[in-house]
Design a protein around this motif. Structure first.
Motif, mmCIF file in Angstrom:
data_model
loop_
_atom_site.group_PDB
_atom_site.id
_atom_site.type_symbol
_atom_site.label_atom_id
_atom_site.label_comp_id
_atom_site.label_asym_id
_atom_site.label_seq_id
_atom_site.Cartn_x
_atom_site.Cartn_y
_atom_site.Cartn_z
ATOM 1 N N THR A 23 58.953 -34.471 -6.006
ATOM 2 C CA THR A 23 60.088 -34.019 -6.811
ATOM 3 C C THR A 23 59.728 -34.108 -8.281
ATOM 4 O O THR A 23 59.152 -35.105 -8.713
ATOM 5 N N ILE A 24 60.068 -33.068 -9.038
ATOM 6 C CA ILE A 24 59.893 -33.156 -10.482
ATOM 7 C C ILE A 24 61.255 -33.008 -11.155
ATOM 8 O O ILE A 24 62.164 -32.370 -10.608
ATOM 9 N N THR A 25 61.365 -33.609 -12.324
ATOM 10 C CA THR A 25 62.594 -33.522 -13.111
ATOM 11 C C THR A 25 62.282 -32.823 -14.427
ATOM 12 O O THR A 25 61.384 -33.235 -15.161
ATOM 13 N N VAL A 26 63.020 -31.755 -14.698
ATOM 14 C CA VAL A 26 62.865 -30.975 -15.927
ATOM 15 C C VAL A 26 64.095 -31.222 -16.795
ATOM 16 O O VAL A 26 65.229 -31.086 -16.322
ATOM 17 N N LEU A 193 67.138 -27.937 -6.899
ATOM 18 C CA LEU A 193 66.611 -26.849 -6.083
ATOM 19 C C LEU A 193 65.617 -27.424 -5.082
ATOM 20 O O LEU A 193 64.967 -28.436 -5.361
ATOM 21 N N VAL A 194 65.494 -26.773 -3.929
ATOM 22 C CA VAL A 194 64.510 -27.212 -2.928
ATOM 23 C C VAL A 194 63.570 -26.059 -2.613
ATOM 24 O O VAL A 194 63.901 -24.883 -2.816
ATOM 25 N N ALA A 195 62.395 -26.392 -2.113
ATOM 26 C CA ALA A 195 61.373 -25.381 -1.830
ATOM 27 C C ALA A 195 61.871 -24.391 -0.784
ATOM 28 O O ALA A 195 62.489 -24.771 0.218
ATOM 29 N N LEU A 206 55.692 -28.002 -4.463
ATOM 30 C CA LEU A 206 56.720 -28.983 -4.822
ATOM 31 C C LEU A 206 57.841 -28.939 -3.789
ATOM 32 O O LEU A 206 58.197 -27.868 -3.297
ATOM 33 N N ASP A 207 58.394 -30.106 -3.482
ATOM 34 C CA ASP A 207 59.513 -30.161 -2.540
ATOM 35 C C ASP A 207 60.844 -29.890 -3.223
ATOM 36 O O ASP A 207 61.748 -29.282 -2.640
#
Length: 497
Positions: A23-26, A193-195, A206-207
């Protein structure tokens, strides 16, 4: 991980649990008003919808490229045929086809929907379904920028099934063909959002992506350093060196599609006089603004659109900084002792500092500037009024075609909407119409060159600089692609190293 190890990790800002879990956070400065791409004209929306939706065509450094359309050709000056990508499905399982294209474009331009970005395609007269994989678009007249406009995120193709089912709530449950699918939205906090595991161009690595609202840029920087967020955009110039010196952070900056303007009211007040506009322009030290105020995170401008935009003129002279000349021009215009005038702008980003700099520099030639910083919505209401004085604003030429900026900012039909300078010049109007109604690239480029020469002479505004588009991210996050602006960020191939 032991408590001691966790504490050490936090102190050093090392790998985060989010990254480790895919998981990434923007960080974003504001919440998106809606996630319906056809119903918004807001960058905070497009930054998210560009992960969920796709357009028929894409713009890259190599020009216009296939998107959901794989090929296209002109059948006549007003009719274009597009062959669509086969085997694509929306995230809800609905097949992508010509009916979906027809539905999305007609949904965007339907006056009943009052879409703020409808004008991007309001030249479209008809969308015809030839067969499931072929669509024809007919325009009301030859329209040179059509292909460029079909790269604009407002023209994204939506799932007809989901849009009809959700109605006005589609912006809270968006469904597209893109690499990531909508998962959840906590208003004012974050969008998740999810993949899309069935994405036609290969499932993302990314998941999950979390777009987290963090209004203060200083807080964004702190959270990036600590590892609480993985990517931030629009870096404050004073923090760039600090971030560049951090071995766990990558910084990227490049010339984008943006321009920043210092504009005049060409219809009333002292600035209705060309010599006054020339005087004010000569009093502005743009080198100091770029190098000191913007910390080198911008390029001094010459014409209204940056060189990344097709149709940007080369070799057109712009006003040089010359205080003595500015004073002389003011005297010749009948304002030897200067005058007092309002300057309006927004209270966000670099504009407060920029307004102060302009105020100081014009003070050197006896012009007293009353700065009024407003919320964006209030600024838009004020700057279209016929009696405003000076203004500061910016523009992103999202289609990377000069028409998108020059027509909006300088055609007289745009007075009351985007032509804040209230600028009228029949020669410019004619050239702009001539350029957009031609499919001949050479003819269009010649017209835009003449337009930009005339703008340089009439000076309805002074283009101050072209800002760099910039972002900083965890060095473990790789494969991020940013084309011209953060709203065009492509995370479909991103991965965690």
């Amino acid at each position: 991980m032991t408590r001691k190890a966790l504490l050490l990790t936090a102190l050093l800002g090392l790998a985060t649990p989010a990254l480790a879990a895919g998981t990434i956070t923007v960080a974003t400065s504001a919440d998106a008003p809606t996630l319906d791409p056809n119903a918004t004209f807001n960058g905070y929306s497009f930054a998210v919808t560009n992960q969920i939706f796709e357009t028929l065509l894409r713009r890259t450094d190599d020009g216009i490229q296939p998107g959901l359309a794989t090929s296209w050709k002109a059948l006549s000056p007003t009719r274009w045929r597009f062959e669509l990508r086969r085997g694509v499905r929306f995230q809800d399982g609905t097949p992508f086809n010509a009916e979906a294209v027809k539905y999305s474009i007609e949904r965007l331009i339907d006056p009943a929907n009052k879409a703020p970005g409808a004008y991007v395609l309001d030249v479209v007269k008809d969308v015809k379904v030839v067969d499931a994989d072929t669509v024809e678009i007919t325009t009301r007249y030859p329209f040179g920028p059509l292909l460029a406009h079909l790269t604009h995120p407002v023209t994204a193709i939506v799932s007809p099934t989901a849009a009809k089912k959700a109605g006005k709530n589609f912006g809270r449950s968006p469904v597209g063909t893109g690499p990531f699918a909508f998962d959840a939205w906590k208003t004012g906090d974050q969008v998740t959002l999810v993949a899309n595991k069935n994405y036609w161009n290969g499932a993302p690595k990314l998941d999950k992506i979390v777009f987290r609202t963090i209004p203060e840029t200083a807080t964004q920087v702190v959270e990036l350093r600590s590892g609480a967020v993985d990517l931030i955009v629009n870096l404050p110039p004073e923090r760039v060196k600090e971030l560049e010196n951090n071995p766990r952070i990558d910084v990227a900056k490049s010339l984008g599609w943006g321009s920043t303007y210092f504009g005049f009211n060409t219809q009333s007040g002292p600035t209705r006089l060309p010599k006054v506009r020339q005087a004010l322009a000569a009093a502005i030290d743009r080198d100091a603004i770029v190098n000191q105020l913007r910390g080198g995170m911008a390029v001094k401008a010459s014409v209204p659109v940056p060189p990344t935009v097709w149709g940007a003129a080369k070799g057109v002279a712009s006003p040089e900084y010359d205080v003595a000349k500015a004073k002389r021009l003011l005297a010749e215009a009948g304002y030897k002792n200067g005058f007092s005038i309002d300057l309006i702008s927004t209270n966000t980003g670099e504009f407060p500092q920029l307004a102060q700099a302009i105020q100081f520099q014009l003070g050197q030639i006896g012009v007293k500037v009353n700065v009024k910083l407003l919320e964006y919505s209030a600024f838009v209401q004020e700057v279209v009024k016929p009696n405003h004085g000076l203004y500061l604003s910016s523009w992103g030429t999202v289609t990377l075609d000069a028409d998108y900026a020059l027509y909006a900012l300088f055609h007289s039909s745009e007075i009351g909407t985007n032509n804040y300078a209230l600028y009228k010049n029949p020669k410019v109007d004619k050239l702009l119409l001539q350029a957009r109604r031609s499919n001949d690239s050479a003819e269009r480029q010649k017209a835009y060159l003449e337009v930009q020469k005339q703008i340089a002479s009439d000076l309805p505004l002074l283009t101050l600089y072209y800002p760099y588009t910039s972002y900083a991210k965890s060095s473990r996050l790789q494969g991020v692609e940013v084309n011209y602006s953060w709203i065009n960020m492509n995370l479909s191939k991103a991965f965690i190293k």
